[in-house]
Design a protein around this motif. Sequence first.
Motif, PDB file in Angstrom:
ATOM      1  N   TYR A  37      -5.283  -9.257  11.756  1.00 32.43           N
ATOM      2  CA  TYR A  37      -2.964  -9.717  10.963  1.00 32.43           C
ATOM      3  C   TYR A  37      -2.888  -8.930  11.258  1.00 32.43           C
ATOM      4  O   TYR A  37      -1.754  -9.149  12.514  1.00 32.43           O
ATOM      5  N   ALA A  38      -3.489  -7.259  11.712  1.00 35.47           N
ATOM      6  CA  ALA A  38      -2.423  -6.986  12.482  1.00 35.47           C
ATOM      7  C   ALA A  38      -1.875  -7.446  13.943  1.00 35.47           C
ATOM      8  O   ALA A  38      -1.338  -6.504  13.912  1.00 35.47           O
ATOM      9  N   LYS A  39      -3.606  -7.390  15.091  1.00 36.92           N
ATOM     10  CA  LYS A  39      -3.159  -7.703  15.727  1.00 36.92           C
ATOM     11  C   LYS A  39      -1.785  -8.504  16.507  1.00 36.92           C
ATOM     12  O   LYS A  39      -1.481  -8.436  17.258  1.00 36.92           O
ATOM     13  N   GLU A  40      -1.480  -9.473  15.192  1.00 28.38           N
ATOM     14  CA  GLU A  40      -0.281 -10.758  15.793  1.00 28.38           C
ATOM     15  C   GLU A  40       0.810  -9.993  15.434  1.00 28.38           C
ATOM     16  O   GLU A  40       1.540 -10.466  15.975  1.00 28.38           O
ATOM     17  N   HIS A  41       0.330  -9.993  13.796  1.00 22.61           N
ATOM     18  CA  HIS A  41       1.752 -10.354  13.178  1.00 22.61           C
ATOM     19  C   HIS A  41       2.364  -9.005  12.567  1.00 22.61           C
ATOM     20  O   HIS A  41       3.984  -8.592  12.114  1.00 22.61           O
ATOM     21  N   PHE A  42       2.228  -7.829  12.512  1.00 24.38           N
ATOM     22  CA  PHE A  42       2.384  -5.978  11.502  1.00 24.38           C
ATOM     23  C   PHE A  42       3.756  -6.120  11.804  1.00 24.38           C
ATOM     24  O   PHE A  42       3.721  -5.729  13.316  1.00 24.38           O
ATOM     25  N   ALA A  43       4.616  -5.763  11.114  1.00 27.89           N
ATOM     26  CA  ALA A  43       5.759  -5.120  11.431  1.00 27.89           C
ATOM     27  C   ALA A  43       5.528  -3.689  10.523  1.00 27.89           C
ATOM     28  O   ALA A  43       4.353  -3.441  10.058  1.00 27.89           O
ATOM     29  N   ASP A  44       6.716  -3.322   9.929  1.00 22.94           N
ATOM     30  CA  ASP A  44       6.990  -2.392   9.196  1.00 22.94           C
ATOM     31  C   ASP A  44       6.108  -2.154   7.784  1.00 22.94           C
ATOM     32  O   ASP A  44       5.986  -2.004   6.801  1.00 22.94           O
ATOM     33  N   GLU A  45       5.890  -3.503   7.407  1.00 20.18           N
ATOM     34  CA  GLU A  45       5.969  -4.111   5.062  1.00 20.18           C
ATOM     35  C   GLU A  45       4.747  -3.638   5.211  1.00 20.18           C
ATOM     36  O   GLU A  45       3.711  -4.284   6.298  1.00 20.18           O
ATOM     37  N   PRO A  46       4.040  -3.164   3.828  1.00 18.21           N
ATOM     38  CA  PRO A  46       2.410  -2.908   4.136  1.00 18.21           C
ATOM     39  C   PRO A  46       2.474  -4.879   3.146  1.00 18.21           C
ATOM     40  O   PRO A  46       2.966  -4.858   3.036  1.00 18.21           O
ATOM     41  N   VAL A  47       1.046  -5.172   3.648  1.00 20.75           N
ATOM     42  CA  VAL A  47       0.578  -6.688   3.681  1.00 20.75           C
ATOM     43  C   VAL A  47      -1.209  -6.622   2.408  1.00 20.75           C
ATOM     44  O   VAL A  47      -1.276  -5.561   2.405  1.00 20.75           O
ATOM     45  N   LEU A  48      -1.028  -7.334   1.213  1.00 24.85           N
ATOM     46  CA  LEU A  48      -2.020  -6.759   0.671  1.00 24.85           C
ATOM     47  C   LEU A  48      -2.952  -8.290   1.157  1.00 24.85           C
ATOM     48  O   LEU A  48      -2.862  -8.894   0.780  1.00 24.85           O
ATOM     49  N   PHE A  74      -2.389 -11.983   0.582  1.00 25.82           N
ATOM     50  CA  PHE A  74      -2.992 -12.622   0.837  1.00 25.82           C
ATOM     51  C   PHE A  74      -4.333 -12.998  -0.300  1.00 25.82           C
ATOM     52  O   PHE A  74      -4.894 -11.769   0.058  1.00 25.82           O
ATOM     53  N   ARG A  75      -4.374 -14.194  -0.332  1.00 28.35           N
ATOM     54  CA  ARG A  75      -5.494 -14.126  -1.574  1.00 28.35           C
ATOM     55  C   ARG A  75      -6.271 -15.224  -1.127  1.00 28.35           C
ATOM     56  O   ARG A  75      -6.410 -16.155  -0.534  1.00 28.35           O
ATOM     57  N   TYR A  76      -7.798 -14.453  -1.171  1.00 28.16           N
ATOM     58  CA  TYR A  76      -8.929 -15.595  -0.658  1.00 28.16           C
ATOM     59  C   TYR A  76     -10.393 -15.695  -2.131  1.00 28.16           C
ATOM     60  O   TYR A  76      -9.957 -15.296  -2.767  1.00 28.16           O
ATOM     61  N   GLU A  77     -10.824 -17.108  -1.840  1.00 30.51           N
ATOM     62  CA  GLU A  77     -11.411 -16.881  -3.153  1.00 30.51           C
ATOM     63  C   GLU A  77     -12.845 -17.024  -2.503  1.00 30.51           C
ATOM     64  O   GLU A  77     -13.942 -16.102  -3.079  1.00 30.51           O
ATOM     65  N   ILE A  78     -13.253 -16.748  -1.466  1.00 25.76           N
ATOM     66  CA  ILE A  78     -14.530 -15.986  -0.398  1.00 25.76           C
ATOM     67  C   ILE A  78     -13.589 -15.802   0.743  1.00 25.76           C
ATOM     68  O   ILE A  78     -12.799 -16.515   1.156  1.00 25.76           O
ATOM     69  N   THR A  79     -13.701 -14.771   1.170  1.00 24.58           N
ATOM     70  CA  THR A  79     -13.856 -14.482   2.862  1.00 24.58           C
ATOM     71  C   THR A  79     -14.915 -13.550   3.645  1.00 24.58           C
ATOM     72  O   THR A  79     -16.310 -12.866   2.137  1.00 24.58           O
ATOM     73  N   ASP A  80     -15.197 -13.590   4.701  1.00 21.20           N
ATOM     74  CA  ASP A  80     -16.179 -12.561   5.237  1.00 21.20           C
ATOM     75  C   ASP A  80     -15.717 -10.848   4.520  1.00 21.20           C
ATOM     76  O   ASP A  80     -16.321 -10.550   3.747  1.00 21.20           O
ATOM     77  N   SER A  81     -14.488 -10.102   4.888  1.00 22.63           N
ATOM     78  CA  SER A  81     -14.562  -9.381   4.940  1.00 22.63           C
ATOM     79  C   SER A  81     -12.732  -8.578   4.418  1.00 22.63           C
ATOM     80  O   SER A  81     -12.138  -9.242   5.224  1.00 22.63           O
ATOM     81  N   THR A  82     -12.144  -8.657   3.142  1.00 18.29           N
ATOM     82  CA  THR A  82     -10.503  -8.404   4.038  1.00 18.29           C
ATOM     83  C   THR A  82     -10.849  -7.540   4.446  1.00 18.29           C
ATOM     84  O   THR A  82      -8.555  -7.508   5.082  1.00 18.29           O
ATOM     85  N   ASN A  83     -11.127  -6.622   4.994  1.00 18.61           N
ATOM     86  CA  ASN A  83     -10.768  -5.122   6.062  1.00 18.61           C
ATOM     87  C   ASN A  83     -10.732  -6.337   7.159  1.00 18.61           C
ATOM     88  O   ASN A  83      -9.199  -6.354   7.963  1.00 18.61           O
ATOM     89  N   THR A  84     -11.599  -7.295   7.746  1.00 16.98           N
ATOM     90  CA  THR A  84     -11.731  -7.948   8.504  1.00 16.98           C
ATOM     91  C   THR A  84     -10.053  -8.366   8.533  1.00 16.98           C
ATOM     92  O   THR A  84      -9.522  -8.667  10.369  1.00 16.98           O
TER      93      THR A  84
END
Length: 240
Positions: free
Chosen positions: A19-30, A4-14
């Motif tokens: 994202y992890a609350k809803e979707h995360f399976a076992d594949e890494p996401v950047l 996922f790429r953002y021009e601007i976001t609050d925090s990529t950690n956030t």
Amino acid sequence: MKTFRYEITDSTNTRAREYAKEHFADEPVLFVADAQSAGRGRRGRSFDSQKGGGLYLSLLFKPTGQECDAARITVRAAVALARALEKVAGLSVCIKWVNDITVGGKKLAGILTEGEICENGGFRYAVCGIGVNLYSREFPPELADIVTTVEDCVGIKADKDKLLEVLTEEFFSESGFSEIIGEYRKRSSVIGHRVEVRRISGEVFSAKAIAITDSAALLVETEDGRREELISAEVSVRAK
Ligand code: BTN
């Protein structure tokens, strides 16, 4: 890798944690952003993340094996970044336990590892956020004397996409943790130095940094000769 790429976001950690609350399976996401409006560092500090200033990314993944705690993940990220900066920008960096990348005592990059713990004590997922000051710019006055950028150090505008590619490759490389921690120790700017230690409780004391243990704790010796393994604290280097 899903990205996922953002021009601007609050925090990529956030973004990664949401994202992890809803979707995360076992594949890494950047998650990667050109700028962050609320970039976060350790201990609730902000991380300067101006547009055009650097590389701001978070890796969301399921930790496995030995590297199931935040300190070891931070160590792996620090070494991956050090290797990537060497390859892409020809820059040799030091690591200030536990999460700062420095050059000449000034901060070049920081790492913030977060996650959700499950019942067995392991991470359900981990988010490793990395912010790198790449390009020369004006920093807020309180940071001006304590931070640096890759451009200030080597005089070139490093290729951000290349750095991201090499960094993620190194982070997920096959290198075992004993190799990683060995490299981390070699790059340490604290071992052998007198340090000022600030505990999470706010207590401050002086000590000598003796070693970094296999579990990434910092072994220090206090002025009265007592040895202690620090797991979470902040250190600043004094004279040798
Ligand atoms: C620190 O210096 O204490 C850690 C700084 C970590 C900054 C990175 S930038 C990308 C990711 N998103 C954040 O909000 N923080 C990390």
